[in-house]
Design a protein around this motif. Structure first.
Motif, mmCIF file in Angstrom:
data_model
loop_
_atom_site.group_PDB
_atom_site.id
_atom_site.type_symbol
_atom_site.label_atom_id
_atom_site.label_comp_id
_atom_site.label_asym_id
_atom_site.label_seq_id
_atom_site.Cartn_x
_atom_site.Cartn_y
_atom_site.Cartn_z
ATOM 1 N N UNK A 194 -6.215 1.439 1.460
ATOM 2 C CA UNK A 194 -6.354 -0.014 1.557
ATOM 3 C C UNK A 194 -6.399 -0.456 3.019
ATOM 4 N N UNK A 195 -6.909 -1.655 3.254
ATOM 5 C CA UNK A 195 -6.842 -2.274 4.576
ATOM 6 C C UNK A 195 -5.539 -3.044 4.661
ATOM 7 N N UNK A 196 -4.951 -3.116 5.864
ATOM 8 C CA UNK A 196 -3.695 -3.839 6.013
ATOM 9 C C UNK A 196 -3.661 -4.615 7.319
ATOM 10 N N UNK A 197 -3.093 -5.812 7.222
ATOM 11 C CA UNK A 197 -2.780 -6.648 8.384
ATOM 12 C C UNK A 197 -1.296 -6.937 8.307
ATOM 13 N N UNK A 198 -0.709 -7.379 9.412
ATOM 14 C CA UNK A 198 0.726 -7.637 9.406
ATOM 15 C C UNK A 198 1.055 -9.011 9.984
ATOM 16 N N UNK A 199 2.230 -9.493 9.594
ATOM 17 C CA UNK A 199 2.801 -10.733 10.123
ATOM 18 C C UNK A 199 4.311 -10.535 10.208
#
Length: 123
Positions: free
Chosen positions: A26-31
């Motif tokens: 999967x693709x992932x971004x973070x906050x």
């Protein structure tokens, strides 16, 4: 490919979870908190959100509530390790009552993450 937003105030955990999610294809971004997460959602809607419950600025419960008020249908997995005064069970039960698709107590295994991802995306 599923686009996942990971929200957690602990930087090392965020990095580790991002790598785990990416190894699952999967693709992932973070906050780092709920405020950053809301901005990220406005910028690019994720297919799934994995959020910690206890965070500074805007916690996971506040994030879930605000997304719900805005009519969001984004599936959410809630994670929590608890704190001395608040148990992880209480945090995860609270999130479940708010309609999250899955919950995970910290620490969790890669297999538990796989199951939570499958459960959250199956609905």
């Amino acid at each position: 490919m599923i686009n996942i937003l990971i929200v957690d105030d602990e930087e090392l955990f965020r990095i580790m979870l991002k790598e785990m999610v990416e190894r699952e294809g999967h693709q992932a971004r973070t906050a780092a908190n709920g405020n950053e997460a809301l901005k990220a959602v406005q910028k690019q809607r994720p297919d799934l959100i994995i959020t910690d419950i206890l965070m500074p600025e805007k916690d996971g419960i506040e994030l879930i509530a605000e997304l719900s008020r805005n009519g969001s249908q984004i599936p959410i997995i809630a994670i929590s390790g608890g704190r001395r005064s608040i148990s992880l069970e209480f945090n995860l039960e609270s999130a479940a009552l708010m309609g999250v698709r899955a919950t995970l107590p910290k620490p969790f295994t890669r297999e538990a993450l796989r199951r939570a991802l499958a459960d959250a995306l199956a609905h």
